[in-house]
Motif scaffolding. Structure first.
Motif, PDB file in Angstrom:
ATOM      1  N   ILE A  85       2.903  49.463  99.161  1.00  0.00           N
ATOM      2  CA  ILE A  85       2.732  48.109  99.699  1.00  0.00           C
ATOM      3  C   ILE A  85       4.093  47.497 100.048  1.00  0.00           C
ATOM      4  O   ILE A  85       4.228  46.754 101.012  1.00  0.00           O
ATOM      5  CB  ILE A  85       1.993  47.199  98.691  1.00  0.00           C
ATOM      6  CG1 ILE A  85       0.645  47.824  98.308  1.00  0.00           C
ATOM      7  CG2 ILE A  85       1.768  45.810  99.275  1.00  0.00           C
ATOM      8  CD1 ILE A  85      -0.034  47.112  97.160  1.00  0.00           C
ATOM      9  N   ILE A 140      -2.589  48.298  85.968  1.00  0.00           N
ATOM     10  CA  ILE A 140      -2.066  48.854  87.224  1.00  0.00           C
ATOM     11  C   ILE A 140      -1.899  47.732  88.254  1.00  0.00           C
ATOM     12  O   ILE A 140      -0.860  47.609  88.903  1.00  0.00           O
ATOM     13  CB  ILE A 140      -3.000  49.965  87.765  1.00  0.00           C
ATOM     14  CG1 ILE A 140      -2.930  51.202  86.860  1.00  0.00           C
ATOM     15  CG2 ILE A 140      -2.634  50.335  89.196  1.00  0.00           C
ATOM     16  CD1 ILE A 140      -3.966  52.270  87.161  1.00  0.00           C
ATOM     17  N   LEU A 141      -2.922  46.866  88.371  1.00  0.00           N
ATOM     18  CA  LEU A 141      -2.848  45.753  89.322  1.00  0.00           C
ATOM     19  C   LEU A 141      -1.659  44.847  89.009  1.00  0.00           C
ATOM     20  O   LEU A 141      -0.912  44.450  89.900  1.00  0.00           O
ATOM     21  CB  LEU A 141      -4.140  44.933  89.283  1.00  0.00           C
ATOM     22  CG  LEU A 141      -5.391  45.595  89.855  1.00  0.00           C
ATOM     23  CD1 LEU A 141      -6.623  44.751  89.562  1.00  0.00           C
ATOM     24  CD2 LEU A 141      -5.237  45.813  91.356  1.00  0.00           C
ATOM     25  N   LEU A 142      -1.475  44.535  87.717  1.00  0.00           N
ATOM     26  CA  LEU A 142      -0.413  43.611  87.335  1.00  0.00           C
ATOM     27  C   LEU A 142       0.978  44.218  87.502  1.00  0.00           C
ATOM     28  O   LEU A 142       1.896  43.564  87.986  1.00  0.00           O
ATOM     29  CB  LEU A 142      -0.592  43.179  85.886  1.00  0.00           C
ATOM     30  CG  LEU A 142      -1.629  42.101  85.662  1.00  0.00           C
ATOM     31  CD1 LEU A 142      -1.764  41.799  84.182  1.00  0.00           C
ATOM     32  CD2 LEU A 142      -1.229  40.837  86.412  1.00  0.00           C
ATOM     33  N   THR A 144       1.855  46.548  89.502  1.00  0.00           N
ATOM     34  CA  THR A 144       2.158  46.652  90.930  1.00  0.00           C
ATOM     35  C   THR A 144       2.758  45.329  91.408  1.00  0.00           C
ATOM     36  O   THR A 144       3.777  45.307  92.109  1.00  0.00           O
ATOM     37  CB  THR A 144       0.883  46.981  91.731  1.00  0.00           C
ATOM     38  OG1 THR A 144       0.321  48.184  91.209  1.00  0.00           O
ATOM     39  CG2 THR A 144       1.181  47.155  93.202  1.00  0.00           C
ATOM     40  N   ALA A 145       2.125  44.222  90.995  1.00  0.00           N
ATOM     41  CA  ALA A 145       2.637  42.907  91.391  1.00  0.00           C
ATOM     42  C   ALA A 145       4.015  42.657  90.789  1.00  0.00           C
ATOM     43  O   ALA A 145       4.893  42.073  91.415  1.00  0.00           O
ATOM     44  CB  ALA A 145       1.667  41.813  90.959  1.00  0.00           C
ATOM     45  N   LEU A 148       6.547  44.791  92.815  1.00  0.00           N
ATOM     46  CA  LEU A 148       6.560  44.612  94.266  1.00  0.00           C
ATOM     47  C   LEU A 148       7.810  43.868  94.759  1.00  0.00           C
ATOM     48  O   LEU A 148       8.463  44.323  95.704  1.00  0.00           O
ATOM     49  CB  LEU A 148       5.269  43.897  94.683  1.00  0.00           C
ATOM     50  CG  LEU A 148       4.788  44.080  96.108  1.00  0.00           C
ATOM     51  CD1 LEU A 148       4.833  45.525  96.530  1.00  0.00           C
ATOM     52  CD2 LEU A 148       3.371  43.535  96.236  1.00  0.00           C
ATOM     53  N   ILE A 202      10.869  52.230  84.873  1.00  0.00           N
ATOM     54  CA  ILE A 202      11.461  51.684  83.650  1.00  0.00           C
ATOM     55  C   ILE A 202      10.778  50.371  83.262  1.00  0.00           C
ATOM     56  O   ILE A 202      10.364  50.179  82.117  1.00  0.00           O
ATOM     57  CB  ILE A 202      12.980  51.476  83.827  1.00  0.00           C
ATOM     58  CG1 ILE A 202      13.677  52.835  83.998  1.00  0.00           C
ATOM     59  CG2 ILE A 202      13.574  50.719  82.647  1.00  0.00           C
ATOM     60  CD1 ILE A 202      15.146  52.744  84.349  1.00  0.00           C
ATOM     61  N   TRP A 205       7.044  50.951  82.268  1.00  0.00           N
ATOM     62  CA  TRP A 205       6.950  51.750  81.046  1.00  0.00           C
ATOM     63  C   TRP A 205       7.210  50.881  79.813  1.00  0.00           C
ATOM     64  O   TRP A 205       6.555  51.017  78.782  1.00  0.00           O
ATOM     65  CB  TRP A 205       7.991  52.877  81.112  1.00  0.00           C
ATOM     66  CG  TRP A 205       7.883  53.919  80.052  1.00  0.00           C
ATOM     67  CD1 TRP A 205       8.290  53.809  78.765  1.00  0.00           C
ATOM     68  CD2 TRP A 205       7.340  55.240  80.182  1.00  0.00           C
ATOM     69  NE1 TRP A 205       8.048  54.968  78.083  1.00  0.00           N
ATOM     70  CE2 TRP A 205       7.460  55.870  78.930  1.00  0.00           C
ATOM     71  CE3 TRP A 205       6.762  55.941  81.246  1.00  0.00           C
ATOM     72  CZ2 TRP A 205       7.025  57.175  78.718  1.00  0.00           C
ATOM     73  CZ3 TRP A 205       6.338  57.243  81.021  1.00  0.00           C
ATOM     74  CH2 TRP A 205       6.471  57.836  79.763  1.00  0.00           C
ATOM     75  N   ASN A 206       8.195  49.972  79.917  1.00  0.00           N
ATOM     76  CA  ASN A 206       8.611  49.201  78.754  1.00  0.00           C
ATOM     77  C   ASN A 206       7.844  47.892  78.572  1.00  0.00           C
ATOM     78  O   ASN A 206       7.994  47.244  77.540  1.00  0.00           O
ATOM     79  CB  ASN A 206      10.110  48.880  78.858  1.00  0.00           C
ATOM     80  CG  ASN A 206      10.975  50.094  78.578  1.00  0.00           C
ATOM     81  OD1 ASN A 206      10.486  51.120  78.105  1.00  0.00           O
ATOM     82  ND2 ASN A 206      12.248  49.993  78.886  1.00  0.00           N
ATOM     83  N   PHE A 208       5.494  44.913  77.630  1.00  0.00           N
ATOM     84  CA  PHE A 208       4.702  44.753  76.415  1.00  0.00           C
ATOM     85  C   PHE A 208       3.698  43.600  76.483  1.00  0.00           C
ATOM     86  O   PHE A 208       2.553  43.750  76.073  1.00  0.00           O
ATOM     87  CB  PHE A 208       5.632  44.538  75.216  1.00  0.00           C
ATOM     88  CG  PHE A 208       4.905  44.369  73.908  1.00  0.00           C
ATOM     89  CD1 PHE A 208       4.302  45.452  73.280  1.00  0.00           C
ATOM     90  CD2 PHE A 208       4.794  43.118  73.321  1.00  0.00           C
ATOM     91  CE1 PHE A 208       3.620  45.297  72.083  1.00  0.00           C
ATOM     92  CE2 PHE A 208       4.110  42.956  72.120  1.00  0.00           C
ATOM     93  CZ  PHE A 208       3.526  44.051  71.503  1.00  0.00           C
ATOM     94  N   PHE A 209       4.119  42.447  77.016  1.00  0.00           N
ATOM     95  CA  PHE A 209       3.306  41.234  76.920  1.00  0.00           C
ATOM     96  C   PHE A 209       1.923  41.384  77.552  1.00  0.00           C
ATOM     97  O   PHE A 209       0.905  41.163  76.887  1.00  0.00           O
ATOM     98  CB  PHE A 209       4.058  40.065  77.561  1.00  0.00           C
ATOM     99  CG  PHE A 209       3.336  38.755  77.436  1.00  0.00           C
ATOM    100  CD1 PHE A 209       3.296  38.079  76.228  1.00  0.00           C
ATOM    101  CD2 PHE A 209       2.687  38.193  78.523  1.00  0.00           C
ATOM    102  CE1 PHE A 209       2.627  36.878  76.103  1.00  0.00           C
ATOM    103  CE2 PHE A 209       2.018  36.987  78.410  1.00  0.00           C
ATOM    104  CZ  PHE A 209       1.991  36.328  77.187  1.00  0.00           C
ATOM    105  N   PHE A 212      -0.140  44.135  75.784  1.00  0.00           N
ATOM    106  CA  PHE A 212      -0.656  43.760  74.477  1.00  0.00           C
ATOM    107  C   PHE A 212      -1.843  42.807  74.591  1.00  0.00           C
ATOM    108  O   PHE A 212      -2.817  42.938  73.850  1.00  0.00           O
ATOM    109  CB  PHE A 212       0.460  43.112  73.655  1.00  0.00           C
ATOM    110  CG  PHE A 212      -0.003  42.584  72.337  1.00  0.00           C
ATOM    111  CD1 PHE A 212      -0.334  43.455  71.308  1.00  0.00           C
ATOM    112  CD2 PHE A 212      -0.151  41.226  72.134  1.00  0.00           C
ATOM    113  CE1 PHE A 212      -0.789  42.973  70.100  1.00  0.00           C
ATOM    114  CE2 PHE A 212      -0.606  40.736  70.919  1.00  0.00           C
ATOM    115  CZ  PHE A 212      -0.918  41.604  69.900  1.00  0.00           C
ATOM    116  N   ASN A 213      -1.774  41.866  75.523  1.00  0.00           N
ATOM    117  CA  ASN A 213      -2.837  40.870  75.624  1.00  0.00           C
ATOM    118  C   ASN A 213      -4.046  41.348  76.420  1.00  0.00           C
ATOM    119  O   ASN A 213      -5.127  40.771  76.319  1.00  0.00           O
ATOM    120  CB  ASN A 213      -2.297  39.576  76.243  1.00  0.00           C
ATOM    121  CG  ASN A 213      -1.463  38.798  75.244  1.00  0.00           C
ATOM    122  OD1 ASN A 213      -1.908  38.506  74.145  1.00  0.00           O
ATOM    123  ND2 ASN A 213      -0.235  38.476  75.624  1.00  0.00           N
TER     124      ASN A 213
END
Lengths: 272, 308
Positions: A85, A140-142, A144-145, A148, A202, A205-206, A208-209, A212-213
């Motif tokens: 995209i 995946i959606l998040l 990507t955003a 981007l 990177i 992969w890292n 968390f927020f 986790f939610n």
């Protein structure tokens, strides 16, 4: 830069010492991953011991492997999606800017810097209603955003290094947009594309927020699984260290490889 | 090549592309633009909408009545909020200042020629690459644990007694962990700045008899100003949103002692299930962050003199 020989040597030695101190926690984690649980928290620490691969074996079996797979799926697909995209947008910004391009670029960057807590509540509710909670697709959606803006900014700066005439020449020879991308643009920006992809990996992969939610167990990536060691109280230090080492290894290597472009990517190209 | 890429580059290529006025290639921005609007601005609008509702996620029978600015007035009068804001400021400012100072020292040390420089730099950037969740669990257990952690055990071994780091110094411990993570970020930006500084200027100053401190104060520091601005603003934005380290290491406690704004939103939304109030608090975080984003954009738009 400005020093005598002895001061120079002293500064070099000081640099080595600081580097060793700051790297020590990571070295310690790797070392602990080869210990048995009993000697992992022995004090004074045992520096000479028979290394064991048991923790690594455990760290690579279920449930760790399930979460590793989740991370790989989520990070892989979101990085590819962000590139697919983002690259056309970067191309457009680099070669066909409009009066509004500057604003749009700045706005895109601002979305990357907004606090996740500003959107987490509706994301949680919407994902719940759309049945995306604890599914790979949600993260995946998040991600990507999230990546981007990075892709657009970094790839634009790499594309700006290509002379416009090169593209024009290809077009005069009758190349379509896709051919132009495939045979001219992509080969020329391949190193930049690799660096951008590594940086996206990177970050995703890292993260968390959001992970986790928005995940519980099925789709939870490694970062969420690793956080469950927070109350291990000395019982699983060796196992935790092995799992931690395996979890950070791919990204640390990616970061080492992309070292030259790291600062450019971290600052969205503001610093080269 | 310019040291800092800027909107000037935009106009450079726009002259060549001026003929392509209605070029369909301009539409290639569309997908990225639409995607980002849907994934970031639409949720933000929902946050604004939710902030006007009284909505308990755990009590669906109560419905979600419109309450206007009630959530905001409740936040303004909440006795915990001043402490949470103070924690956010203390954590953010401490980490940014520490990583700026240590990062500066490291950048200056790395900006010299010595054997093994690349290896040293590689070691030094690694803390930033390690997954924050791993950093947090390792520091919490292996280093900060009160009875068997490395730090406490070492003090005990030296006859100084054990220290319950996370109980007695929760904020300081968090600041230490997060500074360790973020120092490489500052170091890399400052190192890039140092490497863009020509050697002739420093050599000229040396010939004029300027010592290292004068050179740093009058030549290096002014040159680094823009890099410091970029580093400080970006790191501030990221540290304002720190969550994982707090959740893993201290759970925001003891009490509220290490709860920052992000963690407070999380607790309000997913522990107290107050969706409306959490949204209002989240908006507050967005407003604060926006101030820094605007400052950052201003720095980016400002053309540096040395750019060619």
């Amino acid at each position: 830069m400005f020093e005598h020989k002895t001061t120079g040597r002293l500064l070099t030695v000081a640099t080595y010492i600081i580097a060793i101190i700051l790297f020590f926690p990571i070295f310690w984690m790797v070392l602990t991953s080869f210990k048995t649980e009993a000697i992992a928290f022995a004090f004074p620490p045992k520096l000479v011991f028979t290394p064991t691969l048991d923790n690594w074996r455990l760290a690579l079996s279920d449930p760790f492997s399930k979460h590793l797979t989740n991370t790989v799926i989520i990070v892989g697909i979101s990085t590819i999606a962000a590139l697919v995209i983002g690259l056309p947008a970067a191309y457009s910004f680099a070669f066909y800017p409009t009066k509004r391009s500057d604003f749009t670029l700045m706005w895109m960057m601002s979305t990357r810097m907004l606090p996740p807590v500003g959107v987490i509540v509706p994301l949680f509710v919407i994902f719940r209603d759309l049945n995306l909670n604890d599914r790979h697709l949600g993260l995946i959606l998040l991600y990507t955003a999230m990546n981007l803006p990075l892709v657009v900014w970094m790839m634009r700066s790499f594309l700006l290094d290509i002379p416009y005439e090169t593209l024009e020449a290809a077009r005069i020879d009758g190349a379509t947009l896709l051919q132009e991308m495939r045979y001219i643009v992509l080969p020329l920006v391949r190193p930049g594309l690799m660096a951008t992809a590594l940086l996206s990996v990177i970050f995703a992969w890292n993260e968390f927020f959001f992970a986790f939610n928005l995940t519980a167990s099925d789709a939870a990536p490694l970062s969420v699984f690793l956080s469950s060691f927070k109350t291990s109280e000395g019982l699983f230090w060796a196992k935790m260290s092995a799992a931690g080492t395996v979890a950070v290894l791919p990204v640390v290597i990616a970061g080492w490889v992309a070292q030259r472009q790291l600062v450019q990517g971290l600052t969205m190209g503001a610093v080269k | 090549m310019t040291t800092v890429q800027e909107s000037a580059a935009l106009s450079a290529s726009s002259a060549e592309a001026a003929t392509a006025k209605l070029n369909p290639r301009r539409l290639l921005v569309g997908p990225a633009l639409i995607y980002l609007i849907i994934l970031t601005q639409v949720p933000l609008l929902f946050t604004i909408y939710y902030s006007t509702l009284r909505w308990r996620l755990d009590r669906p029978n109560l419905g979600r009545p419109f309450v206007g600015i009630d959530n905001f007035t409740r936040i303004a009068t909440d006795r915990n909020i001043p402490e949470i804001l103070l924690n956010t400021v203390v954590l953010t400012v401490s980490v940014v200042v520490i990583s700026l100072i240590v990062g500066m020292v490291l950048a200056l040390l790395l900006n010299r020629h010595f054997a093994g420089r690349n290896i040293v730099r590689t070691l030094l950037i690694t803390p930033f690459l390690v997954m924050p969740a791993v950093t947090a669990v390792m520091w919490k257990n292996v280093f900060f644990n009160a009875s068997i952690g490395l730090f406490s055990s070492t003090l005990h071994w030296l006859g100084l007694g054990r220290v319950d780091w996370l109980g007695q110094f929760p904020m300081e411990s968090l600041i230490a962990i997060i500074s360790w993570q973020w120092t490489p970020f500052m170091m890399l930006i400052l190192l890039a700045g140092l490497q863009s500084l020509g050697h002739d200027l420093i050599e000229a100053a040396q010939i004029d008899g300027a010592g290292p401190f004068k050179i740093f104060r009058y030549i290096i520091l002014p040159h680094l100003y823009r890099y410091i601005e970029i580093g400080v603003l970006m790191e501030t934005l990221f540290i304002l949103s720190v969550f994982g380290e707090i959740f893993i290491v201290t759970l925001g406690g003891p009490g509220n002692q290490t709860t920052n704004l992000s963690y407070a939103v999380f607790k309000t939304a997913f522990e107290s299930f107050r969706i409306g109030r959490a949204s209002a608090l989240g908006l507050f975080a967005v407003v604060i962050a926006n101030i820094f984003v605007l400052l950052f954009i201003r720095v980016l738009r400002h053309q540096p003199q040395e750019a060619t």
